[in-house]
Design a protein around this motif. Structure first.
Motif, mmCIF file in Angstrom:
data_model
loop_
_atom_site.group_PDB
_atom_site.id
_atom_site.type_symbol
_atom_site.label_atom_id
_atom_site.label_comp_id
_atom_site.label_asym_id
_atom_site.label_seq_id
_atom_site.Cartn_x
_atom_site.Cartn_y
_atom_site.Cartn_z
ATOM 1 N N PHE A 197 -9.712 -0.350 -0.809
ATOM 2 C CA PHE A 197 -9.541 0.885 -1.579
ATOM 3 C C PHE A 197 -10.691 1.065 -2.568
ATOM 4 O O PHE A 197 -11.220 2.177 -2.731
ATOM 5 C CB PHE A 197 -8.200 0.847 -2.312
ATOM 6 C CG PHE A 197 -8.003 1.951 -3.311
ATOM 7 C CD1 PHE A 197 -7.937 3.276 -2.907
ATOM 8 C CD2 PHE A 197 -7.878 1.667 -4.666
ATOM 9 C CE1 PHE A 197 -7.753 4.306 -3.833
ATOM 10 C CE2 PHE A 197 -7.689 2.678 -5.591
ATOM 11 C CZ PHE A 197 -7.636 4.000 -5.170
ATOM 12 N N SER A 212 0.833 -1.208 0.000
ATOM 13 C CA SER A 212 0.000 0.000 0.000
ATOM 14 C C SER A 212 0.864 1.253 0.000
ATOM 15 O O SER A 212 0.623 2.191 -0.775
ATOM 16 C CB SER A 212 -0.931 0.015 1.216
ATOM 17 O OG SER A 212 -1.937 -0.964 1.100
ATOM 18 N N GLU A 225 -5.964 -5.014 0.555
ATOM 19 C CA GLU A 225 -5.936 -3.551 0.561
ATOM 20 C C GLU A 225 -6.569 -2.977 -0.703
ATOM 21 O O GLU A 225 -7.143 -1.878 -0.678
ATOM 22 C CB GLU A 225 -4.502 -3.038 0.718
ATOM 23 C CG GLU A 225 -3.588 -3.215 -0.473
ATOM 24 C CD GLU A 225 -3.238 -4.655 -0.779
ATOM 25 O OE1 GLU A 225 -3.164 -5.002 -1.974
ATOM 26 O OE2 GLU A 225 -3.051 -5.437 0.179
ATOM 27 N N ASP A 226 -6.495 -3.713 -1.817
ATOM 28 C CA ASP A 226 -7.125 -3.240 -3.049
ATOM 29 C C ASP A 226 -8.649 -3.260 -2.922
ATOM 30 O O ASP A 226 -9.331 -2.319 -3.344
ATOM 31 C CB ASP A 226 -6.658 -4.078 -4.250
ATOM 32 C CG ASP A 226 -6.789 -5.568 -4.020
ATOM 33 O OD1 ASP A 226 -6.768 -6.009 -2.862
ATOM 34 O OD2 ASP A 226 -6.911 -6.319 -5.007
ATOM 35 N N TYR A 240 -4.336 4.276 -0.833
ATOM 36 C CA TYR A 240 -4.442 2.950 -0.221
ATOM 37 C C TYR A 240 -4.214 3.049 1.283
ATOM 38 O O TYR A 240 -3.443 3.887 1.753
ATOM 39 C CB TYR A 240 -3.409 1.996 -0.828
ATOM 40 C CG TYR A 240 -3.712 1.576 -2.254
ATOM 41 C CD1 TYR A 240 -4.478 0.438 -2.513
ATOM 42 C CD2 TYR A 240 -3.232 2.309 -3.334
ATOM 43 C CE1 TYR A 240 -4.753 0.045 -3.820
ATOM 44 C CE2 TYR A 240 -3.503 1.926 -4.641
ATOM 45 C CZ TYR A 240 -4.268 0.795 -4.875
ATOM 46 O OH TYR A 240 -4.538 0.415 -6.167
ATOM 47 N N ASP A 241 -4.867 2.188 2.031
ATOM 48 C CA ASP A 241 -4.733 2.150 3.485
ATOM 49 C C ASP A 241 -3.405 1.474 3.843
ATOM 50 O O ASP A 241 -3.255 0.258 3.692
ATOM 51 C CB ASP A 241 -5.911 1.378 4.081
ATOM 52 C CG ASP A 241 -5.929 1.405 5.606
ATOM 53 O OD1 ASP A 241 -4.871 1.657 6.221
ATOM 54 O OD2 ASP A 241 -6.989 1.124 6.180
ATOM 55 N N GLU A 242 -2.453 2.260 4.342
ATOM 56 C CA GLU A 242 -1.111 1.724 4.622
ATOM 57 C C GLU A 242 -1.060 0.879 5.887
ATOM 58 O O GLU A 242 -0.043 0.256 6.172
ATOM 59 C CB GLU A 242 -0.108 2.876 4.670
ATOM 60 C CG GLU A 242 0.000 3.599 3.336
ATOM 61 C CD GLU A 242 1.065 4.671 3.296
ATOM 62 O OE1 GLU A 242 1.946 4.680 4.199
ATOM 63 O OE2 GLU A 242 1.039 5.501 2.362
ATOM 64 N N ASN A 265 1.241 4.013 -3.003
ATOM 65 C CA ASN A 265 0.989 5.432 -2.731
ATOM 66 C C ASN A 265 2.173 6.309 -3.106
ATOM 67 O O ASN A 265 2.007 7.388 -3.678
ATOM 68 C CB ASN A 265 0.639 5.626 -1.255
ATOM 69 C CG ASN A 265 -0.778 5.176 -0.922
ATOM 70 O OD1 ASN A 265 -1.633 5.040 -1.795
ATOM 71 N ND2 ASN A 265 -1.033 4.927 0.356
#
Length: 280
Positions: free
Chosen positions: A177, A71, A173-174, A164-166, A75
Motif C-alpha cells: 500500500f 486489508s 499488505e501495508d 489496501y489490496d484485499e 478498507n
C-alpha cells in the motif's frame, strides 16, 4: 482548529480479546481532541465479540463483517471514516498519547509528506528493542518497508490509490500500500521518537508473513514491475548489499570456535548416516 483536521483511528480486530482494550485505550488517550475511533470486527469468535461490545462507550463506530482479512477490514473502516486523516492501528499494539498531534504537525509543515510513522518499541514477554523505520520516497520503499504498519495518512490519498489490496491475505499488505501511496510522489516521514509499541507475539501476522515472504515479494515485484524496472540499478545495489551482509554473517559463524567444534563432533555421525543410506 479546523474540523478537517479530524483523525479517524481505524482498529481492525480478529480474535484478539486479550489486547484490544489496550489498543482502544491508547486511541482514546490521544491528546489530539478532534478524533473518532472505529472498530472493525473481522469475524471474531464470541469471546472477542463480547469484549468488543463492552468497548462501545469508548468508541464511535463498531463495524462487523465476516472474516475477510486485515486489508478488507481496514478498507471498510476507512470507508466509514469522516476524518481527513487516517491512523491505522492493529488490535494488539498501542500508541503513546502524543502521536496524533506530532503526526499532524508534520503534515502541516510539509506538503510532500503523505505518510507519518515513528520510532517503535518492539516487545514481547521477555524483552524489548528499539526499531527505527527508514522513511523516504518510493524508491526507498521498493526493497523493504519503510514505515510501521500502524501509521497515519490522508483519506484522499487512500482513495486515490484504491485502498489496501484485499487479495493480500498473508501479510506485507501495508508495504505494498505504501508503494502505491508514494508512487506519484511524496514521502514517508519518521518522527524520531518512540511513540508506538509493537507487540511481537509468537503467532503474529508479521512472523507468519515472513514464512511466506518469497511468494509475497514475488507478487509485489510483479505488481509493480514498472517501478522496479525504472529503479533497477538501485534495487540491484540494495539486493547485493544485503546479500553481502548475509554472506559475511554466514562466514563469521563458520569461522567461530563453536561451529568448528560442533562440525568435528557431527562429522563422524554424518559419515555413518551416509554409509547406512548407501548400503540400503
Amino acid at each position: 482548529m479546523q474540523s478537517k483536521e479530524k483523525v479517524s483511528i481505524i482498529i481492525p480486530c480478529y480474535n484478539d480479546h486479550l489486547y484490544i482494550v489496550r489498543a482502544v485505550e491508547s486511541a482514546v488517550a490521544q491528546t489530539w481532541p478532534v478524533k473518532e475511533i472505529i472498530l472493525i470486527d473481522d469475524g471474531s469468535n464470541e469471546q472477542t465479540k463480547i469484549k468488543l461490545r463492552s468497548l462501545k462507550k469508548k468508541i464511535d463506530k463498531l463495524i462487523s463483517q465476516a472474516n475477510e482479512g486485515v486489508s478488507a477490514a481496514r478498507n471498510r473502516g476507512i470507508e466509514a471514516a469522516s476524518g481527513e486523516y487516517i491512523l491505522v492501528l492493529d488490535s494488539d499494539d498501542y500508541f503513546e498519547p502524543d502521536f496524533c498531534k506530532m503526526a499532524l504537525d508534520a503534515f502541516r509543515q510539509d506538503e510532500e509528506i503523505k505518510l507519518v510513522t515513528c520510532y517503535s518499541n518492539w516487545f514481547d514477554e521477555k524483552s524489548s528493542k528499539l526499531f527505527r523505520p527508514l522513511g523516504g520516497k518510493v524508491k526507498d520503499a521498493l526493497f523493504k518497508n519503510i514505515a510501521m504498519g500502524s501509521s497515519m495518512f490522508r483519506k484522499r490519498n487512500w482513495e486515490e490509490v484504491g485502498g489496501y489490496d484485499e487479495k493480500m491475505l498473508k501479510g506485507f499488505e501495508d508495504w505494498e500500500f505504501y508503494i502505491r501511496l508514494l508512487k506519484s510522489g511524496g514521502q514517508a516521514y519518521v518522527i524520531q521518537k518512540v511513540l508506538f509499541n509493537y507487540r511481537n507475539k509468537a503467532n503474529s501476522r508479521n512472523k507468519k508473513a515472513n514464512m511466506e515472504k518469497y511468494a509475497i515479494k514475488e507478487y509485489i515485484y510483479n505488481k509493480h514491475a514498472d517501478l522496479y524496472k525504472e529503479h533497477f540499478s538501485f534495487f540491484i545495489h540494495e539486493w547485493l548489499k544485503t546479500d553481502k551482509k548475509r554472506e559475511a554473517f554466514k562466514q563469521q559463524v563458520m569461522n567461530s570456535l563453536d561451529y568448528k567444534v560442533g562440525n568435528k563432533i557431527l562429522k563422524p555421525l554424518r559419515l555413518i548416516g551416509l554409509f547406512k543410506k548407501n548400503r540400503d
